[in-house]
Structures are given as C-alpha cells and as structure tokens.
Design an enzyme around this catalytic site. Structure first.
Site, PDB file in Angstrom:
ATOM      1  CE  LYS A  91     -12.920   9.965  21.247  1.00  0.00           C
ATOM      2  NZ  LYS A  91     -13.865   9.066  20.588  1.00  0.00           N
ATOM      3  CG  ASP A 125     -12.830   5.375  20.286  1.00  0.00           C
ATOM      4  OD1 ASP A 125     -13.041   4.321  19.675  1.00  0.00           O
ATOM      5  OD2 ASP A 125     -13.699   6.266  20.437  1.00  0.00           O
ATOM      6  CG  MET A 126      -4.705   5.931  19.657  1.00  0.00           C
ATOM      7  SD  MET A 126      -4.098   5.367  21.273  1.00  0.00           S
ATOM      8  CE  MET A 126      -3.564   3.706  20.874  1.00  0.00           C
ATOM      9  CD  GLN A 155      -4.235   7.719  16.754  1.00  0.00           C
ATOM     10  OE1 GLN A 155      -3.111   7.697  17.260  1.00  0.00           O
ATOM     11  NE2 GLN A 155      -5.185   8.537  17.149  1.00  0.00           N
ATOM     12  NE  ARG A 176     -12.734   1.758  15.447  1.00  0.00           N
ATOM     13  CZ  ARG A 176     -13.218   2.382  16.536  1.00  0.00           C
ATOM     14  NH1 ARG A 176     -12.599   3.434  17.028  1.00  0.00           N
ATOM     15  NH2 ARG A 176     -14.299   1.936  17.134  1.00  0.00           N
ATOM     16  CE  LYS A 179      -6.689   8.132   4.853  1.00  0.00           C
ATOM     17  NZ  LYS A 179      -7.216   9.140   3.911  1.00  0.00           N
ATOM     18  N   GLY A 180      -6.101   8.379  11.772  1.00  0.00           N
ATOM     19  CA  GLY A 180      -5.769   9.232  12.919  1.00  0.00           C
ATOM     20  C   GLY A 180      -6.238  10.650  12.650  1.00  0.00           C
TER      21      GLY A 180
HETATM   22  C1  FAD Z   1     -15.181   3.714  12.630  1.00  0.00           C
HETATM   23  C2  FAD Z   1     -14.108   4.750  12.811  1.00  0.00           C
HETATM   24  C3  FAD Z   1     -13.531   4.919  14.056  1.00  0.00           C
HETATM   25  C4  FAD Z   1     -12.511   5.861  14.237  1.00  0.00           C
HETATM   26  N1  FAD Z   1     -11.848   5.926  15.432  1.00  0.00           N
HETATM   27  C5  FAD Z   1     -10.790   6.754  15.565  1.00  0.00           C
HETATM   28  C6  FAD Z   1      -9.974   6.747  16.736  1.00  0.00           C
HETATM   29  O1  FAD Z   1     -10.189   5.981  17.679  1.00  0.00           O
HETATM   30  N2  FAD Z   1      -8.933   7.613  16.789  1.00  0.00           N
HETATM   31  C7  FAD Z   1      -8.628   8.485  15.756  1.00  0.00           C
HETATM   32  O2  FAD Z   1      -7.648   9.225  15.857  1.00  0.00           O
HETATM   33  N3  FAD Z   1      -9.395   8.503  14.651  1.00  0.00           N
HETATM   34  C8  FAD Z   1     -10.452   7.676  14.525  1.00  0.00           C
HETATM   35  N4  FAD Z   1     -11.193   7.696  13.372  1.00  0.00           N
HETATM   36  C9  FAD Z   1     -11.024   8.809  12.412  1.00  0.00           C
HETATM   37  C10 FAD Z   1      -9.955   8.509  11.408  1.00  0.00           C
HETATM   38  O3  FAD Z   1      -8.687   8.553  12.014  1.00  0.00           O
HETATM   39  C11 FAD Z   1      -9.979   9.550  10.260  1.00  0.00           C
HETATM   40  O4  FAD Z   1      -9.735  10.796  10.812  1.00  0.00           O
HETATM   41  C12 FAD Z   1     -11.269   9.583   9.485  1.00  0.00           C
HETATM   42  O5  FAD Z   1     -11.780   8.310   9.276  1.00  0.00           O
HETATM   43  C13 FAD Z   1     -11.065  10.232   8.111  1.00  0.00           C
HETATM   44  O6  FAD Z   1     -10.097   9.517   7.399  1.00  0.00           O
HETATM   45  P1  FAD Z   1     -10.438   8.575   6.143  1.00  0.00           P
HETATM   46  O7  FAD Z   1      -9.571   7.385   6.246  1.00  0.00           O
HETATM   47  O8  FAD Z   1     -11.884   8.315   6.090  1.00  0.00           O
HETATM   48  O9  FAD Z   1      -9.910   9.396   4.899  1.00  0.00           O
HETATM   49  P2  FAD Z   1     -10.251  10.870   4.374  1.00  0.00           P
HETATM   50  O10 FAD Z   1      -9.255  11.109   3.286  1.00  0.00           O
HETATM   51  O11 FAD Z   1     -10.326  11.852   5.468  1.00  0.00           O
HETATM   52  O12 FAD Z   1     -11.694  10.714   3.793  1.00  0.00           O
HETATM   53  C14 FAD Z   1     -11.963  10.007   2.594  1.00  0.00           C
HETATM   54  C15 FAD Z   1     -13.259  10.517   2.026  1.00  0.00           C
HETATM   55  O13 FAD Z   1     -14.330  10.238   2.938  1.00  0.00           O
HETATM   56  C16 FAD Z   1     -15.240  11.316   2.978  1.00  0.00           C
HETATM   57  N5  FAD Z   1     -15.232  11.903   4.321  1.00  0.00           N
HETATM   58  C17 FAD Z   1     -14.310  11.683   5.310  1.00  0.00           C
HETATM   59  N6  FAD Z   1     -14.665  12.344   6.421  1.00  0.00           N
HETATM   60  C18 FAD Z   1     -15.817  12.994   6.145  1.00  0.00           C
HETATM   61  C19 FAD Z   1     -16.680  13.823   6.896  1.00  0.00           C
HETATM   62  N7  FAD Z   1     -16.450  14.113   8.173  1.00  0.00           N
HETATM   63  N8  FAD Z   1     -17.809  14.295   6.296  1.00  0.00           N
HETATM   64  C20 FAD Z   1     -18.073  13.992   5.026  1.00  0.00           C
HETATM   65  N9  FAD Z   1     -17.285  13.201   4.245  1.00  0.00           N
HETATM   66  C21 FAD Z   1     -16.176  12.722   4.801  1.00  0.00           C
HETATM   67  C22 FAD Z   1     -14.794  12.298   1.933  1.00  0.00           C
HETATM   68  O14 FAD Z   1     -15.406  11.958   0.727  1.00  0.00           O
HETATM   69  C23 FAD Z   1     -13.308  12.038   1.861  1.00  0.00           C
HETATM   70  O15 FAD Z   1     -12.754  12.447   0.644  1.00  0.00           O
HETATM   71  C24 FAD Z   1     -12.155   6.713  13.158  1.00  0.00           C
HETATM   72  C25 FAD Z   1     -12.738   6.530  11.902  1.00  0.00           C
HETATM   73  C26 FAD Z   1     -13.683   5.570  11.712  1.00  0.00           C
HETATM   74  C27 FAD Z   1     -14.250   5.362  10.346  1.00  0.00           C
END
Ligand code: FAD
Length: 304
Positions: A91, A125-126, A155, A176, A179-180
């Site tokens: 970060k 990371d963002m 994101q 990578r 969603k953000g």
């Molecule tokens: C490898 C990786 C790196 C990332 N790096 C960054 C970054 O650099 N900057 C940034 O802004 N964001 C980052 N993120 C976070 C990302 O932006 C999302 O906030 C996060 O992944 C949740 O979004 P989703 O696409 O999984 O969808 P969601 O709709 O949030 O989740 C889909 C499903 O996954 C499950 N789920 C999701 N989160 C959780 C949880 N915490 N506990 C239990 N179950 C859960 C649930 O079943 C949910 O319905 C990263 C995510 C991943 C996977």
C-alpha cells in the site's frame, strides 16, 4: 444486507477493538511473518498461490514507512528460504505516500529491488480516490524506468477506471481488477450494485483487449462467471490470467476453482496494524453485522 445490518455496519468503528479482532481473525494470517509463512504454506499445499501484505496503512513518520519497506525485504527472503509460491502486495500510504511522493517512490523502488533480486513481483494495491492519480503516475514512472516486476490495481466502482485502462494500455499492464472498497461519493463512483458489476465486466473486456495480464479479484459468483466466460471466448491459456480472493473469504469456492484448473491467488495480510483492514472486511461480510452487534451487546452486559 438489511437496513438494520447497514446501520450496524456504519457503527462498526464504535465496536470495541477486542470484538473486532475476534471476528476478523479469519481474514488475517497473524501478527508475525512466521504466521504468514504458515498460512501461505497451507495455501500452496492446496494448489493456491498467495500475495503477502504487510499491514500498515497508518504511518505518520518517515521511519515507519522505511520500516515497512524493510519488512518486505524480510518477506522476500522468507519466500525464497521456504520455497513459497507468493508475491507481495504493498500500500503506497504505508510506504509514505501521504508524507512525500519522493519518499514513497524510494521505498517502492527498494521493495522492487528486493523482489527483482529474487525474480519476484510486487502488486501496488489501490486505496481511496485521493491516491488514485498518484498511484497510477508512480506505476507509469516505474514501468517507464524499466521495472517490469510491478503491477497495479484498478477499482471498477470508479467512473474513471475505463479511461484509466485505456491510458495504461500502451504499457500492457499487469492489473488486479476489483470492485473497490473505500467509501466514495456518487460523483466519482458507481454506488449501485449492478452498475459496479457492469463496470467490472466492461473493464475485464478492455483489459483483455489491451493484452493485459488480469487478476480477477472478486468473490461475486456472477462476476466470476462473466469474467471466466470472457477468458474462454478469447481462448486464453491458463497462465494468461488469474483469479484472486481474500484470505478467509469463500475458501471452498477457491478450492473448486483450483480443481477446475484455474490459477488462483489468495491475499494474505499479516502484521500488528490489523484494525483498518479488519473493519473493511467485516463491513463487507453480509452475515457479520448482526453477529457483531449481538456480541457487542453481550460484552456490554458482561457476557463476553
Ligand atoms: C485479492 C483481492 C485484492 C483486493 N485489493 C483491493 C485493493 O487494492 N483496493 C480496493 O479498493 N479493494 C481491494 N479488494 C476488495 C474489493 O474491492 C472488494 O471490496 C471485495 O473483494 C468485495 O467485493 P466482491 O467483488 O468480492 O463482491 P461482494 O458482492 O462484496 O461479495 C460477493 C460475495 O462474497 C462473499 N464475501 C465478500 N466479502 C466477504 C467478507 N468480508 N466476509 C465473508 N464473505 C464475504 C459474500 O458471500 C458476498 O455475497 C481486493 C479484493 C480481493 C479479492
């Protein structure tokens, strides 16, 4: 999430730290590097790759930022010594971005040098939208000065991201896509669930069309399906993209995707500064808000 869950999520910062720590344990490898190494060994044994993150986004002094950069040197040494299949994620605020761009750049270059010495890779990371422009500027500068072992994050919730994909295309970037997670205003970010998904899919297409290596970072089953369908249509080889998930989230689904032959990388955070990361994970867990509320009330009445 129900309205009540949403209200509770907003109140999470008021929840006592021990309660947050207890419920977020699954998302964090531990406080120390040996704990992270153990987590990565387990993941590797299950056919999963890893990316190790040294938690530390609240740095206020140059020394702290340099200490985080040095910690990454130790991480690379352990990765090599233990024969782990893992890169690292950094970060920029932990490496001093809010103190000075130049300090941050020096720290990132130190981490990149440690990575290059071991043929490894660094993902930037963002963070929140106040850092987006500088993060992408630094990524371009690093690539243009010859660093090839570095990737960045985009994101899908930001309205600017498709333009950012186009602007980065000449670099054939390693991106990578997620969603953000930070709270951003509607003027700059899609806030509707379906709009974020639609943007994610558009960005996957644009990145793949630009010849980027894409880390598809989502646990959203619909998006995993859409992204893999796009990979299939382009007949991409299995080493031309990867799926990414967070430690402690949808582990069983990750195992299935590995069994189906996909490269899958798990984000493994460790360190003393677990609080900010933990809050973000708990806020996203659809089942967690109510559980935490009950635990907090229980604690208030002396039952925890
Ligand atoms: C490898 C990786 C790196 C990332 N790096 C960054 C970054 O650099 N900057 C940034 O802004 N964001 C980052 N993120 C976070 C990302 O932006 C999302 O906030 C996060 O992944 C949740 O979004 P989703 O696409 O999984 O969808 P969601 O709709 O949030 O989740 C889909 C499903 O996954 C499950 N789920 C999701 N989160 C959780 C949880 N915490 N506990 C239990 N179950 C859960 C649930 O079943 C949910 O319905 C990263 C995510 C991943 C996977």
């Amino acid at each position: 999430m129900t309205l009540l869950d949403r209200a509770i999520v907003r109140l999470l910062p008021a929840v006592p730290k021990p309660v947050v720590q207890r419920f977020s344990a699954r998302y964090i490898a531990g406080a120390t590097l040996p704990e992270a190494v153990r987590a990565v060994k387990d993941l590797n044994a299950a056919g999963k790759l890893a990316t190790i993150d040294v938690l530390g986004e609240e740095v206020t002094h140059e020394d702290e930022a340099r200490a985080i950069a040095a910690a990454y040197g130790n991480v690379f040494a352990e990765i090599e010594r233990e024969g782990l299949d893992s890169n690292v994620s950094v970060k920029l605020t932990a490496l001093g971005l809010h103190l000075s761009y130049e300090l941050c750049r020096e720290n990132v270059e130190d981490v990149l040098a440690a990575a290059a010495a071991r043929a490894n890779f660094v993902r930037i990371d963002m963070e929140d939208s106040t850092t987006t422009t500088e993060t992408l500027r630094l990524y371009r500068e690093l690539r243009e000065s010859g660093h090839d072992n570095v990737g960045v994050v985009l994101q899908a919730y930001l309205r600017r991201t498709l333009d950012d994909v186009r602007a980065l295309a000449d670099l054939r970037p390693n991106v990578r896509l997620c969603k953000g997670i930070y709270v951003e205003p509607p003027s700059i970010a899609f806030t509707d669930h379906d709009a974020v998904r639609a943007s994610f899919v558009r960005c996957v297409d644009a990145l793949l069309d630009a010849g980027a290596y894409v880390g598809i970072a989502t646990h959203d089953e619909w998006l995993i399906g859409e992204a893999l369908e796009r990979v299939r249509r382009r007949s991409l080889a299995r080493d031309a993209y990867e799926l990414q998930m967070l430690l402690g989230v949808r582990d069983d689904r990750a195992t299935e995707l590995v069994a189906d032959g996909h490269r899958l990388r798990v984000y493994v955070p460790y360190g003393e500064q677990w609080y900010g990361y933990s809050l973000r994970r708990l806020q996203e867990n659809p089942a967690m808000a109510g559980t935490i509320a009950r635990a907090t009330v229980g604690r208030a009445f002396g039952r925890l």
